[in-house]
Motif scaffolding. Structure first.
Motif, short mmCIF file in Angstrom:
data_model
loop_
_atom_site.label_atom_id
_atom_site.label_comp_id
_atom_site.label_asym_id
_atom_site.label_seq_id
_atom_site.Cartn_x
_atom_site.Cartn_y
_atom_site.Cartn_z
N SER A 184 13.56 -20.40 -41.67
CA SER A 184 12.22 -20.50 -42.77
C SER A 184 11.45 -20.90 -41.91
CB SER A 184 12.57 -21.49 -43.61
OG SER A 184 12.71 -23.04 -43.11
N TRP A 185 10.24 -21.37 -42.27
CA TRP A 185 9.05 -21.76 -41.58
C TRP A 185 9.34 -22.91 -40.57
CZ3 TRP A 185 8.42 -21.15 -47.25
CH2 TRP A 185 8.70 -22.42 -48.04
N TYR A 186 10.71 -23.59 -40.75
CA TYR A 186 10.91 -24.57 -39.96
C TYR A 186 11.27 -24.14 -38.47
CZ TYR A 186 10.37 -28.16 -43.30
OH TYR A 186 9.82 -29.20 -44.14
N ASN A 187 11.34 -22.77 -38.37
CA ASN A 187 11.42 -22.19 -36.89
C ASN A 187 10.33 -22.89 -35.84
OD1 ASN A 187 13.55 -20.48 -36.82
ND2 ASN A 187 12.38 -18.78 -37.18
N ARG A 188 9.14 -23.14 -36.50
CA ARG A 188 8.20 -23.77 -35.52
C ARG A 188 8.62 -25.04 -35.06
NH1 ARG A 188 2.24 -21.62 -35.65
NH2 ARG A 188 3.50 -20.25 -34.50
N ALA A 189 9.19 -25.79 -36.06
CA ALA A 189 9.71 -27.20 -35.60
C ALA A 189 10.97 -27.26 -34.56
CB ALA A 189 10.06 -27.92 -36.72
N GLY A 190 11.67 -26.03 -34.49
CA GLY A 190 12.82 -26.14 -33.50
C GLY A 190 12.87 -24.86 -32.56
N VAL A 191 13.21 -23.70 -32.97
CA VAL A 191 13.19 -22.81 -31.99
C VAL A 191 11.76 -22.39 -31.22
CG1 VAL A 191 13.75 -20.26 -31.37
CG2 VAL A 191 15.19 -21.58 -32.87
N HIS A 209 21.76 -42.51 -39.69
CA HIS A 209 22.41 -41.56 -39.37
C HIS A 209 22.48 -41.13 -37.89
CE1 HIS A 209 23.57 -41.73 -43.62
NE2 HIS A 209 22.69 -41.21 -43.88
N LEU A 210 21.27 -41.10 -37.48
CA LEU A 210 21.15 -40.48 -35.99
C LEU A 210 21.68 -41.71 -35.19
CD1 LEU A 210 17.64 -39.39 -36.04
CD2 LEU A 210 19.54 -37.93 -35.56
N GLN A 211 21.54 -42.83 -35.35
CA GLN A 211 22.03 -44.04 -34.88
C GLN A 211 23.33 -44.31 -34.80
OE1 GLN A 211 19.72 -45.80 -32.93
NE2 GLN A 211 18.02 -44.43 -33.82
N SER A 212 24.20 -44.08 -35.72
CA SER A 212 25.59 -44.31 -35.96
C SER A 212 26.30 -42.88 -35.67
CB SER A 212 25.73 -44.46 -37.79
OG SER A 212 25.61 -43.15 -38.35
N GLY A 213 25.74 -41.87 -35.34
CA GLY A 213 26.27 -40.75 -35.01
C GLY A 213 27.11 -39.80 -36.01
N ALA A 214 26.43 -39.91 -37.15
CA ALA A 214 26.81 -39.14 -38.43
C ALA A 214 26.10 -37.66 -38.05
CB ALA A 214 26.51 -39.77 -39.74
N ILE A 215 24.97 -37.89 -37.55
CA ILE A 215 24.31 -36.32 -37.08
C ILE A 215 24.52 -36.28 -35.49
CG2 ILE A 215 22.04 -35.41 -36.90
CD1 ILE A 215 21.10 -37.10 -39.28
N ALA A 216 25.10 -35.13 -34.96
CA ALA A 216 25.49 -35.05 -33.78
C ALA A 216 24.14 -35.30 -32.97
CB ALA A 216 25.82 -33.42 -33.56
N PRO A 217 24.76 -36.22 -31.96
CA PRO A 217 23.50 -36.53 -31.05
C PRO A 217 22.84 -35.24 -30.09
CG PRO A 217 25.56 -37.25 -30.13
CD PRO A 217 25.77 -36.74 -31.40
N ARG A 226 22.53 -24.92 -23.26
CA ARG A 226 21.67 -25.34 -21.97
C ARG A 226 20.50 -26.35 -22.57
NH1 ARG A 226 20.73 -20.87 -19.83
NH2 ARG A 226 18.43 -20.45 -20.34
N HIS A 227 20.06 -25.82 -23.74
CA HIS A 227 18.76 -26.77 -24.27
C HIS A 227 19.43 -27.79 -25.66
CE1 HIS A 227 15.63 -24.73 -22.02
NE2 HIS A 227 16.16 -23.37 -22.42
N TRP A 228 20.55 -27.86 -25.43
CA TRP A 228 21.01 -28.71 -26.55
C TRP A 228 20.28 -30.03 -26.93
CZ3 TRP A 228 25.09 -28.55 -30.07
CH2 TRP A 228 25.44 -29.78 -30.68
N ASP A 229 19.99 -30.81 -25.77
CA ASP A 229 19.30 -32.07 -26.14
C ASP A 229 17.85 -32.00 -26.35
OD1 ASP A 229 21.41 -33.40 -24.96
OD2 ASP A 229 20.56 -33.76 -22.87
N GLU A 230 17.31 -30.60 -25.81
CA GLU A 230 15.50 -30.47 -26.49
C GLU A 230 15.85 -29.85 -28.02
OE1 GLU A 230 17.15 -29.30 -23.72
OE2 GLU A 230 15.68 -28.83 -22.09
N TYR A 231 16.88 -29.10 -28.33
CA TYR A 231 16.85 -28.98 -29.75
C TYR A 231 17.19 -30.32 -30.68
CZ TYR A 231 16.91 -23.80 -29.55
OH TYR A 231 16.61 -22.69 -29.32
N SER A 232 17.87 -31.07 -30.05
CA SER A 232 18.08 -32.44 -30.87
C SER A 232 17.00 -33.14 -31.03
CB SER A 232 19.15 -33.25 -29.93
OG SER A 232 20.66 -32.68 -29.98
N ALA A 233 16.25 -33.19 -29.88
CA ALA A 233 14.93 -33.90 -29.82
C ALA A 233 13.84 -33.66 -31.21
CB ALA A 233 14.19 -34.02 -28.58
#
Length: 267
Positions: free
Chosen positions: A111-118, A259-267, A189-196
């Motif tokens: 959706s419009w959240y493409n701008r927040a991610g990709v 959930h970020l701190q606990s790992g419930a959401i993938a790091p 390759r950009h896993w960490d950037e996508y997580s951030a």
């Protein structure tokens, strides 16, 4: 869900037995048909946004939701790359044309959240454009809600090993070639950037009135069933079978920083 169990078992949610999946899905799809009849009768407008990493299973969830719904009153929106004209227009403009009409259910596969991610990660937008979006999106969504549109936001979350497995399968499966894109090659390759980028999106665009519902989707079938259950638990439909609308809180839950701190959401 305890912090200990979430951190230790991010990829080990309860699996759905093959013999149980189809009967459970069939029952939920009957409930969706009931819901659509209620939606049409009462002139409702429903918009569901699906976000998630490449390979997270958005297509599969959407397919199971829409499989037996009226094609005249259901639309799946998956917009491609914006044209030059759209690129220089108000960012939300091309999405506005796809919003649900009275009695209609619209599901957006990204959706419009493409701008927040990709777009942010791949440099498809400038920093000012990204910041403008982050400041504008909740007011925009609240305008939709005030005008009578119900908005649901789901983020399908998968682990890095599972994404790698799915993307590799996509590349070799001749029936999934249409899913392969240049973005796939950069996803891991950009896993960490996508997580951030995802974490910033959650922190700045999650609110009590417009929450992000996180779906642990390493088990595709479990995710599909629980998204439908969660949706049915959130919509008003007098004829629905309420005992079917009980999502597993280990699978679908509202975003929270813990959930970020606990790992419930993938790091």
């Amino acid at each position: 869900m305890s912090k200990k169990s979430k951190k230790a078992n991010h990829t080990k949610t309860a699996a759905v037995e093959p013999e149980d999946y189809k009967p459970a899905l069939h029952g939920l799809q009957i409930e969706l048909v009931k819901f659509q009849r209620h939606l049409i009768k009462n002139n409702l407008r429903i918009l569901i946004l699906f976000e998630g990493r490449d390979g997270s299973g958005k297509d599969g969830v959407i397919k199971r939701i829409t499989e037996y719904l009226s094609p005249r009153d259901t639309r799946v929106v998956a917009l491609g790359k914006p044209s030059d004209r759209e690129r220089h227009s108000w960012y939300f403009q091309r999405y506005v044309a796809e919003l649900p009409a009275t009695g209609e259910l619209v599901l957006m596969n990204r959706s419009w959240y493409n701008r927040a991610g990709v777009e942010k990660v791949m440099g498809f937008c400038t920093k000012p454009e990204h910041e403008e979006f982050m400041q504008s999106v909740l007011p925009f969504e609240r305008l939709l809600v005030r005008s009578g549109t119900q908005v649901f936001k789901y983020y399908l979350d998968i682990s890095k090993p599972e994404q790698k497995r799915r993307l590799e399968n996509r590349r070799v499966d001749p029936l999934k070639q249409w899913k392969v894109s240049p973005i796939d090659k950069t996803a891991l390759r950009h896993w960490d950037e996508y997580s951030a980028a995802r974490n910033e999106m959650f922190a700045r665009t999650h609110s009590d009135d417009l929450p992000w519902h996180v779906v642990r989707a390493d088990d595709k079938k479990c995710a599909r069933l629980n998204v439908i259950r969660h949706l049915m638990s959130r919509v008003d439909c007098p004829n629905s079978d309420k005992h079917l609308a009980l999502p597993d809180p280990e699978i679908v839950f509202n975003y929270a920083e813990e959930h970020l701190q606990s790992g419930a959401i993938a790091p």
